[in-house]
Design a protein around this motif. Structure first.
Motif, PDB file in Angstrom:
ATOM      1  N   SER A  91      77.409  37.140   6.850  1.00  0.00           N
ATOM      2  CA  SER A  91      78.491  37.705   7.256  1.00  0.00           C
ATOM      3  C   SER A  91      78.410  37.692   8.783  1.00  0.00           C
ATOM      4  O   SER A  91      79.518  38.033   9.503  1.00  0.00           O
ATOM      5  N   THR A  92      77.292  37.411   9.358  1.00  0.00           N
ATOM      6  CA  THR A  92      77.177  37.442  10.756  1.00  0.00           C
ATOM      7  C   THR A  92      77.873  36.309  11.513  1.00  0.00           C
ATOM      8  O   THR A  92      78.022  36.477  12.780  1.00  0.00           O
ATOM      9  N   HIS A 134      74.339  38.138   1.570  1.00  0.00           N
ATOM     10  CA  HIS A 134      75.656  38.449   1.882  1.00  0.00           C
ATOM     11  C   HIS A 134      75.996  39.189   3.522  1.00  0.00           C
ATOM     12  O   HIS A 134      76.608  38.506   4.386  1.00  0.00           O
ATOM     13  N   ALA A 135      74.784  39.930   3.790  1.00  0.00           N
ATOM     14  CA  ALA A 135      74.935  40.409   5.185  1.00  0.00           C
ATOM     15  C   ALA A 135      74.416  39.469   6.378  1.00  0.00           C
ATOM     16  O   ALA A 135      75.044  39.231   7.432  1.00  0.00           O
ATOM     17  N   SER A 136      73.429  38.644   5.729  1.00  0.00           N
ATOM     18  CA  SER A 136      73.149  37.433   6.794  1.00  0.00           C
ATOM     19  C   SER A 136      74.116  36.308   7.253  1.00  0.00           C
ATOM     20  O   SER A 136      74.322  36.067   8.356  1.00  0.00           O
ATOM     21  N   ARG A 141      76.354  41.717  -3.539  1.00  0.00           N
ATOM     22  CA  ARG A 141      76.563  41.863  -2.293  1.00  0.00           C
ATOM     23  C   ARG A 141      75.034  42.294  -1.811  1.00  0.00           C
ATOM     24  O   ARG A 141      74.514  41.893  -0.820  1.00  0.00           O
ATOM     25  N   ASP A 142      74.190  42.841  -2.875  1.00  0.00           N
ATOM     26  CA  ASP A 142      72.798  43.354  -2.503  1.00  0.00           C
ATOM     27  C   ASP A 142      71.757  42.306  -2.973  1.00  0.00           C
ATOM     28  O   ASP A 142      70.554  42.818  -2.839  1.00  0.00           O
ATOM     29  N   GLY A 201      69.758  41.620   8.049  1.00  0.00           N
ATOM     30  CA  GLY A 201      70.787  42.552   7.218  1.00  0.00           C
ATOM     31  C   GLY A 201      70.149  43.004   6.086  1.00  0.00           C
ATOM     32  O   GLY A 201      70.705  43.888   5.170  1.00  0.00           O
ATOM     33  N   SER A 214      70.057  41.372   3.012  1.00  0.00           N
ATOM     34  CA  SER A 214      70.554  40.487   2.009  1.00  0.00           C
ATOM     35  C   SER A 214      71.265  39.134   2.364  1.00  0.00           C
ATOM     36  O   SER A 214      71.491  39.028   3.626  1.00  0.00           O
TER      37      SER A 214
END
Length: 269
Positions: free
Chosen positions: A231-232, A227-229, A248-249, A223, A225
């Motif tokens: 969130s998986t 946050h994105a990682s 978030r970024d 993702g 970032s």
């Protein structure tokens, strides 16, 4: 310490036997073993001061013994490891200290508390650090490493590595000073630094494997970032990042290890 060579009397070959480039077999051995001996007395004192040696101290890569002798003078029980058999025999004969001929990273850690102090070969720095981190009774490791390695692991660049973050609940990482290349013989191509890794009295998290799984996922790059990682796999990432003050970024390398502890407190309940 990267590679051994056969026993032999090199006192004659140093002047008579030559290899390509005009170097003796001993010169070639030094390159293969990544040998750069610390010869500056002030730098030796700097390492000893940073190490604060007491009790049992293991020294990887004793070499010619400048640091070995200085550590022993503090009253610490010093055990040196030297893979070069000629250097090991000479140092043991000269000092009477326990000098083990062999690869330090192949040794079994002592059962009693101990520290590691050494001017270690750059070529196997990561291998020695991994050995230290996995030793259950290690109290601290004070290592002369390549300057850039020490800066990377201690967060001196303002960025944090996976190794540091993953071990942060159990160990602190500090850069405690510079040592110029001119303090060594032969003179290496880069400067050095003193890196100290110290075990915490109490871990900062309870679940070791769960914490390490979370960190590895965060550093996976999924993702783009942190946050994105996260969130998986985890719920409540928005709230956890807000509490840790992580945007978030934010790229994972710029997240301080203490912020990871905050994330763990929210995500690993």
């Amino acid at each position: 310490m990267a590679k051994s060579f056969a026993h032999g009397n090199y006192s004659h070959t140093q002047t008579k036997a030559r290899v390509k480039g005009g170097h003796t077999p001993r010169d070639r051995a030094r390159r293969e073993l990544s040998q750069n001996f610390l010869t500056d007395g002030n730098a030796v004192d700097q390492v000893v001061e940073a190490a604060r040696p007491a009790g049992l101290v293991l020294e990887p890569g004793s070499g010619k013994g400048a640091l070995t002798v200085a550590l022993a003078r503090t009253g610490a029980e010093v055990v040196g490891y030297e893979i070069d058999p000629l250097l090991a025999v000479r140092l043991k004969a000269r000092t009477g200290l326990e000098i083990i001929t062999g690869d330090f990273t192949a040794a079994r850690p002592p059962r009693e508390p101990f520290a590691v102090v050494g001017n270690i070969p750059f070529s196997i720095t990561s291998k020695i650090v991994d050995w230290c981190l996995s030793a259950p009774t290690l109290t601290s490791a004070t290592l002369v490493t390549q300057r850039e390695y020490a800066r990377k692991r201690s967060g001196h660049f303002g960025r944090w590595s996976l190794v540091t973050v993953e071990s942060w609940p159990w160990f602190t990482w500090e850069l405690l000073g510079w040592i110029g290349r001119e303090s060594f013989r032969p003179v290496p191509s880069v400067d050095s630094a003193i890196l100290r890794i110290e075990r915490r009295l109490e871990p900062l998290v309870a679940g070791g494997p769960d914490y390490q799984d979370m960190v590895e996922l965060g550093f996976s790059g999924v993702g783009g970032s942190l946050h994105a990682s996260l969130s998986t796999r985890y719920g409540g990432v928005d709230a956890a990042c807000a509490e840790a003050r992580i945007a978030r970024d934010t790229v994972v390398a710029f997240v301080h290890p203490d912020q990871w502890i905050t994330l763990a407190g929210r995500l690993l309940r």
